[in-house]
Design a protein around this motif. Structure first.
Motif, PDB file in Angstrom:
ATOM      1  N   PRO A  19       1.046  -1.192  -0.068  1.00  0.00           N
ATOM      2  CA  PRO A  19       0.086  -0.123   0.137  1.00  0.00           C
ATOM      3  C   PRO A  19       0.843   1.270   0.060  1.00  0.00           C
ATOM      4  O   PRO A  19       2.019   1.136   0.400  1.00  0.00           O
ATOM      5  CB  PRO A  19      -0.996  -0.082   1.124  1.00  0.00           C
ATOM      6  N   TYR A  20       0.465   2.292  -0.590  1.00  0.00           N
ATOM      7  CA  TYR A  20       1.162   3.404  -0.677  1.00  0.00           C
ATOM      8  C   TYR A  20       0.396   4.816  -0.848  1.00  0.00           C
ATOM      9  O   TYR A  20      -0.755   4.552  -0.972  1.00  0.00           O
ATOM     10  CB  TYR A  20       2.218   3.320  -2.121  1.00  0.00           C
ATOM     11  N   THR A  21       1.047   5.774  -0.396  1.00  0.00           N
ATOM     12  CA  THR A  21       0.467   7.082  -0.636  1.00  0.00           C
ATOM     13  C   THR A  21       1.179   7.999  -1.620  1.00  0.00           C
ATOM     14  O   THR A  21       2.160   8.234  -1.301  1.00  0.00           O
ATOM     15  CB  THR A  21       0.274   8.017   0.861  1.00  0.00           C
ATOM     16  N   ARG A  22       0.647   8.453  -2.567  1.00  0.00           N
ATOM     17  CA  ARG A  22       1.330   9.365  -3.472  1.00  0.00           C
ATOM     18  C   ARG A  22       1.604  10.690  -2.958  1.00  0.00           C
ATOM     19  O   ARG A  22       0.715  11.188  -2.220  1.00  0.00           O
ATOM     20  CB  ARG A  22       0.482   9.501  -4.721  1.00  0.00           C
ATOM     21  N   ARG A  23       2.607  11.241  -3.345  1.00  0.00           N
ATOM     22  CA  ARG A  23       3.128  12.603  -2.822  1.00  0.00           C
ATOM     23  C   ARG A  23       2.933  13.763  -3.993  1.00  0.00           C
ATOM     24  O   ARG A  23       2.451  14.862  -3.682  1.00  0.00           O
ATOM     25  CB  ARG A  23       4.283  12.923  -2.069  1.00  0.00           C
ATOM     26  N   ASP A  24       3.017  13.218  -5.030  1.00  0.00           N
ATOM     27  CA  ASP A  24       3.144  14.106  -6.193  1.00  0.00           C
ATOM     28  C   ASP A  24       1.622  15.144  -6.345  1.00  0.00           C
ATOM     29  O   ASP A  24       1.697  16.078  -6.766  1.00  0.00           O
ATOM     30  CB  ASP A  24       3.397  13.444  -7.625  1.00  0.00           C
ATOM     31  N   THR A  25       0.699  14.139  -6.007  1.00  0.00           N
ATOM     32  CA  THR A  25      -0.601  15.012  -6.109  1.00  0.00           C
ATOM     33  C   THR A  25      -0.952  15.918  -5.105  1.00  0.00           C
ATOM     34  O   THR A  25      -1.858  16.593  -5.204  1.00  0.00           O
ATOM     35  CB  THR A  25      -1.701  13.731  -6.144  1.00  0.00           C
ATOM     36  N   GLN A  26       0.046  15.848  -4.153  1.00  0.00           N
ATOM     37  CA  GLN A  26      -0.110  16.808  -3.095  1.00  0.00           C
ATOM     38  C   GLN A  26       0.545  18.483  -3.349  1.00  0.00           C
ATOM     39  O   GLN A  26       0.356  19.254  -2.833  1.00  0.00           O
ATOM     40  CB  GLN A  26       0.204  16.618  -1.630  1.00  0.00           C
ATOM     41  N   HIS A  27       1.419  18.100  -4.512  1.00  0.00           N
ATOM     42  CA  HIS A  27       2.105  19.367  -4.896  1.00  0.00           C
ATOM     43  C   HIS A  27       1.761  19.876  -6.114  1.00  0.00           C
ATOM     44  O   HIS A  27       1.957  21.066  -6.479  1.00  0.00           O
ATOM     45  CB  HIS A  27       3.609  19.007  -5.245  1.00  0.00           C
ATOM     46  N   ALA A  28       1.082  18.813  -6.803  1.00  0.00           N
ATOM     47  CA  ALA A  28       0.406  19.465  -8.164  1.00  0.00           C
ATOM     48  C   ALA A  28      -0.894  19.186  -8.486  1.00  0.00           C
ATOM     49  O   ALA A  28      -1.116  18.044  -7.793  1.00  0.00           O
ATOM     50  CB  ALA A  28       1.465  18.957  -9.547  1.00  0.00           C
TER      51      ALA A  28
END
Ligand code: DGY
Length: 416
Positions: free
Chosen positions: A181-190
């Motif tokens: 399982p993972y949490t994306r971080r890119d979508t928190q910046h863009a």
């Protein structure tokens, strides 16, 4: 009033972390391989020594096998995923375990040719030459096991064109079961609408976990990968870098390295013909695992112009770019195509680094007017929309990360 070049220099300085430059604050907080090489081309306009350092730092993290990784995680930063613990490559300074478009040979030659401090340039070029040559050798040894002259990428991140339509069909073969399982971080910046989808991320992660299970043994990864794609843009960059490195080696009296790289470039160039599609009037990717061309006329096939393709091919590529008919060029996917998405990363938007390489290649192939149109369009985009990561080719809207390093670097090159 701040000029465009002053603005570009300010961005490069702001993203400078001393010996490497981050692509942009937040979204990309480490050193990326081809970003750095292209960044050095911008830095040379105001600080030649700093430009050499950028490439030197990257190659200080080259693997023993010769691979130069796509990310060097110099300092921990939770803002990015997947970070070093996911890659787990076991390097002293953590790195990823895949590579990126090998533009270093080209950048090295350009820095060398245009340097004003000649003794420094000679010393730097002499030190970097065998390292870049080892990277080229690694490519053909591990990514071209059949010896056809073209190398495969094993992960879309290697191409730099992460979510191109080119990968849709081969991605159908990549499973998603069993990924952590993972949490994306890119979508928190863009804006998530401008980034790759979850379905794509799941597959990016599956491939990372798959290669990790092989202990990042780069000699085994090719044959074990369900994703093996021959990207014409990627290969054109490698072929051009081999040719440039051969010239540099000659200039430095390193005749054996010159001959080796000249032979690789010639073989690659001849093999590029196998990627030409008369139907599309451009180069296409080939799915090596499936043994067929991929029916996706993306910008990867236009970027092929970066190596010394025949003049008639360059002319056809110019015609393809005109046929896109977008206000800003060069769209990463043709607007006439059903998959075109003007705002989603590599499925439509314009990227200045790609413009730079296509323009350079077309100018070399005698298509100077087409090259000049690409340069003018790129600078119009900056004047209207600032220094973004990428742009909507129809409206010019700035997309992705802001105050973007390689965009700024390309502006300095375009203005020179
Ligand atoms: C990302 O994380 O978006 C990068 O393109 C991978 O290198």
């Amino acid at each position: 009033m701040t000029t465009l070049s002053e603005h570009a220099i300010a961005i490069l300085r702001e993203n400078d972390r001393g010996s490497y430059t981050v692509p942009t604050k937040g979204l990309y907080p480490f050193q990326w391989n081809w970003d750095s090489c292209l960044t050095a081309l911008g830095q040379r306009h105001f600080d030649e020594a700093r430009a050499w350092t950028e490439i030197e730092t990257l190659f200080a993290h080259q693997w023993l096998c010769g691979m130069v990784p796509h990310i060097v995680f110099h300092q921990m930063d939770d803002g990015y995923f997947p970070g070093p613990t996911v890659w787990a490559t076991g390097r002293p300074v953590p790195t990823s375990g895949i590579t990126q478009p090998p533009v270093a040979g080209f950048a090295l030659k350009r820095l060398f040719d245009r340097a004003t401090d000649r003794p420094a340039a000679e010393a730097q070029a002499r030190a970097l030459l065998p390292k870049v040559a080892a990277w080229h050798r690694w490519f053909f040894a591990t990514r071209d096991p059949g010896g056809e002259g073209l190398v495969a990428i094993l992960h879309p991140w290697e191409s730099g064109r992460d979510n191109s339509v080119d990968w849709d069909a081969p991605f159908a073969r990549v499973p998603t079961d069993g990924i952590a399982p993972y949490t994306r971080r890119d979508t928190q910046h863009a804006n998530p609408e401008h980034r790759p989808t979850k379905a794509q991320y799941d597959r990016y992660l599956w491939l990372v976990e798959h290669f990790r299970a092989l202990d990042w043994d780069t000699a085994r990864m090719h044959d074990a990968s369900p994703f093996q794609v021959i990207d014409p843009g990627f290969n054109a960059i490698l072929i051009r870098s081999c040719a440039e490195l051969a010239d540099l080696a000659d200039a430095l009296g390193e005749t054996a390295l010159a001959a080796e790289n000249r032979a690789l470039a010639a073989k690659g160039l001849a093999a590029m013909e196998s990627l030409w599609s008369p139907e599309h009037g451009q180069y296409l990717c080939r799915d090596r695992a499936a043994g067929a061309l991929i029916d996706s006329p993306s910008v990867g096939g236009l970027l092929a112009a970066f190596c010394a393709i025949p003049p008639a091919r360059a002319e056809a590529i110019t015609a393809k770019i005109e046929a896109h008919g977008t206000r800003f060029r060069v769209a990463s996917h043709p607007p006439q195509s059903a998959e075109f998405d003007a705002k989603r990363y590599w499925r439509g938007p314009v990227w200045l680094v790609v413009n730079y390489m296509i323009a350079d290649g077309l100018a070399h192939a005698g298509q100077e007017a087409a090259a000049a149109r690409i340069t003018a369009s790129s600078l119009d985009l900056i004047r209207e929309s600032g220094f973004a990561e990428y742009y909507d080719p129809i409206t010019g809207e700035p997309l992705g990360g802001g105050r973007f390093t390689w965009t700024a670097a390309m502006v300095l090159e375009f203005l020179a």
